[in-house]
Design a protein around this motif. Sequence first.
Motif, short mmCIF file in Angstrom:
data_model
loop_
_atom_site.label_atom_id
_atom_site.label_comp_id
_atom_site.label_asym_id
_atom_site.label_seq_id
_atom_site.Cartn_x
_atom_site.Cartn_y
_atom_site.Cartn_z
N CYS A 96 -87.40 -86.43 13.18
CA CYS A 96 -87.08 -85.42 13.63
C CYS A 96 -86.13 -84.36 13.43
CB CYS A 96 -88.16 -85.22 15.15
SG CYS A 96 -86.49 -86.29 16.56
N LYS A 97 -84.99 -85.40 12.83
CA LYS A 97 -83.96 -84.38 13.12
C LYS A 97 -83.01 -84.19 14.16
CE LYS A 97 -84.94 -84.87 8.55
NZ LYS A 97 -85.50 -85.92 7.48
N PHE A 98 -82.93 -85.00 15.44
CA PHE A 98 -82.56 -84.41 16.25
C PHE A 98 -81.33 -85.34 16.13
CE2 PHE A 98 -81.22 -86.18 21.08
CZ PHE A 98 -81.44 -84.02 21.40
N LEU A 99 -79.97 -84.32 16.83
CA LEU A 99 -78.95 -84.52 16.04
C LEU A 99 -78.45 -85.03 17.38
CD1 LEU A 99 -77.60 -82.56 13.46
CD2 LEU A 99 -77.24 -84.63 13.15
N ASN A 121 -74.30 -88.13 8.88
CA ASN A 121 -73.32 -88.01 7.55
C ASN A 121 -72.09 -87.40 8.01
OD1 ASN A 121 -74.69 -85.82 6.57
ND2 ASN A 121 -75.73 -86.64 5.62
N GLU A 122 -71.40 -87.25 7.16
CA GLU A 122 -70.49 -85.82 7.38
C GLU A 122 -70.69 -84.68 7.32
OE1 GLU A 122 -66.77 -87.26 8.59
OE2 GLU A 122 -67.44 -88.96 8.22
N GLN A 123 -72.13 -84.33 6.93
CA GLN A 123 -71.90 -82.96 7.08
C GLN A 123 -73.05 -82.82 8.33
OE1 GLN A 123 -74.68 -81.68 3.74
NE2 GLN A 123 -75.63 -79.80 4.71
N GLU A 124 -73.65 -83.91 8.78
CA GLU A 124 -74.19 -83.55 9.51
C GLU A 124 -73.80 -84.02 10.83
OE1 GLU A 124 -78.53 -86.08 7.86
OE2 GLU A 124 -76.34 -87.44 8.49
N LYS A 125 -72.86 -84.45 10.61
CA LYS A 125 -71.53 -84.78 11.96
C LYS A 125 -70.86 -83.39 12.36
CE LYS A 125 -70.57 -89.59 11.50
NZ LYS A 125 -69.45 -90.32 11.07
N ALA A 126 -70.30 -82.61 10.39
CA ALA A 126 -69.69 -80.87 11.29
C ALA A 126 -71.33 -79.94 11.81
CB ALA A 126 -69.74 -80.61 9.80
N GLU A 127 -72.48 -80.72 11.68
CA GLU A 127 -73.52 -79.23 12.05
C GLU A 127 -73.46 -79.24 13.62
OE1 GLU A 127 -78.37 -78.84 12.10
OE2 GLU A 127 -77.06 -79.79 10.46
N TYR A 128 -73.47 -80.69 14.00
CA TYR A 128 -73.28 -81.32 15.84
C TYR A 128 -72.22 -80.53 16.32
CZ TYR A 128 -73.72 -83.91 19.35
OH TYR A 128 -73.65 -84.28 21.33
N LYS A 129 -71.08 -80.93 15.59
CA LYS A 129 -69.85 -80.17 16.05
C LYS A 129 -70.00 -78.71 16.57
CE LYS A 129 -67.16 -83.93 14.46
NZ LYS A 129 -66.53 -84.44 14.26
N GLU A 130 -70.57 -78.53 15.14
CA GLU A 130 -70.89 -76.97 15.18
C GLU A 130 -72.15 -76.04 16.21
OE1 GLU A 130 -69.96 -72.81 14.31
OE2 GLU A 130 -68.96 -74.45 14.04
N ARG A 131 -72.71 -77.20 16.49
CA ARG A 131 -73.48 -76.54 17.58
C ARG A 131 -73.39 -76.95 19.17
NH1 ARG A 131 -79.14 -78.88 15.87
NH2 ARG A 131 -79.85 -77.95 13.95
N ILE A 132 -72.36 -77.65 19.44
CA ILE A 132 -71.03 -78.36 20.80
C ILE A 132 -70.84 -76.50 20.83
CG2 ILE A 132 -69.92 -79.29 21.80
CD1 ILE A 132 -72.68 -80.50 21.85
N LEU A 133 -70.37 -76.44 20.02
CA LEU A 133 -68.84 -75.47 20.31
C LEU A 133 -69.61 -74.19 19.62
CD1 LEU A 133 -66.21 -76.35 16.92
CD2 LEU A 133 -65.55 -75.81 19.89
N HIS A 134 -71.10 -73.26 19.50
CA HIS A 134 -71.56 -72.54 19.37
C HIS A 134 -72.93 -72.77 20.15
CE1 HIS A 134 -67.90 -71.03 17.77
NE2 HIS A 134 -67.61 -71.45 17.40
N PRO A 135 -73.37 -73.42 21.21
CA PRO A 135 -74.54 -73.55 21.53
C PRO A 135 -75.26 -72.12 21.65
CG PRO A 135 -73.26 -73.39 23.39
CD PRO A 135 -72.24 -73.56 22.69
#
Length: 53
Positions: free
Chosen positions: A8-11, A33-47
């Motif tokens: 389901c692509k849930f991070l 992976n590194e790209q997915e981790k960066a996306e997760y961190k971006e989501r946390i910073l800008h929900p």
Amino acid sequence: MIYICKNCKFLFERVGETELCPDCGKKTVQEANEQEKAEYKERILHPEEWFDK
């Protein structure tokens, strides 16, 4: 550790290992992976950019 469900692509972040996705319940979880981790961190910073208002 940051994980992604390949079904389901849930991070999500979890301390320690996990087998099941907390969103869909499937056993398709792996370390992000590194790209997915960066996306997760971006989501946390800008929900506000990722969730419906």
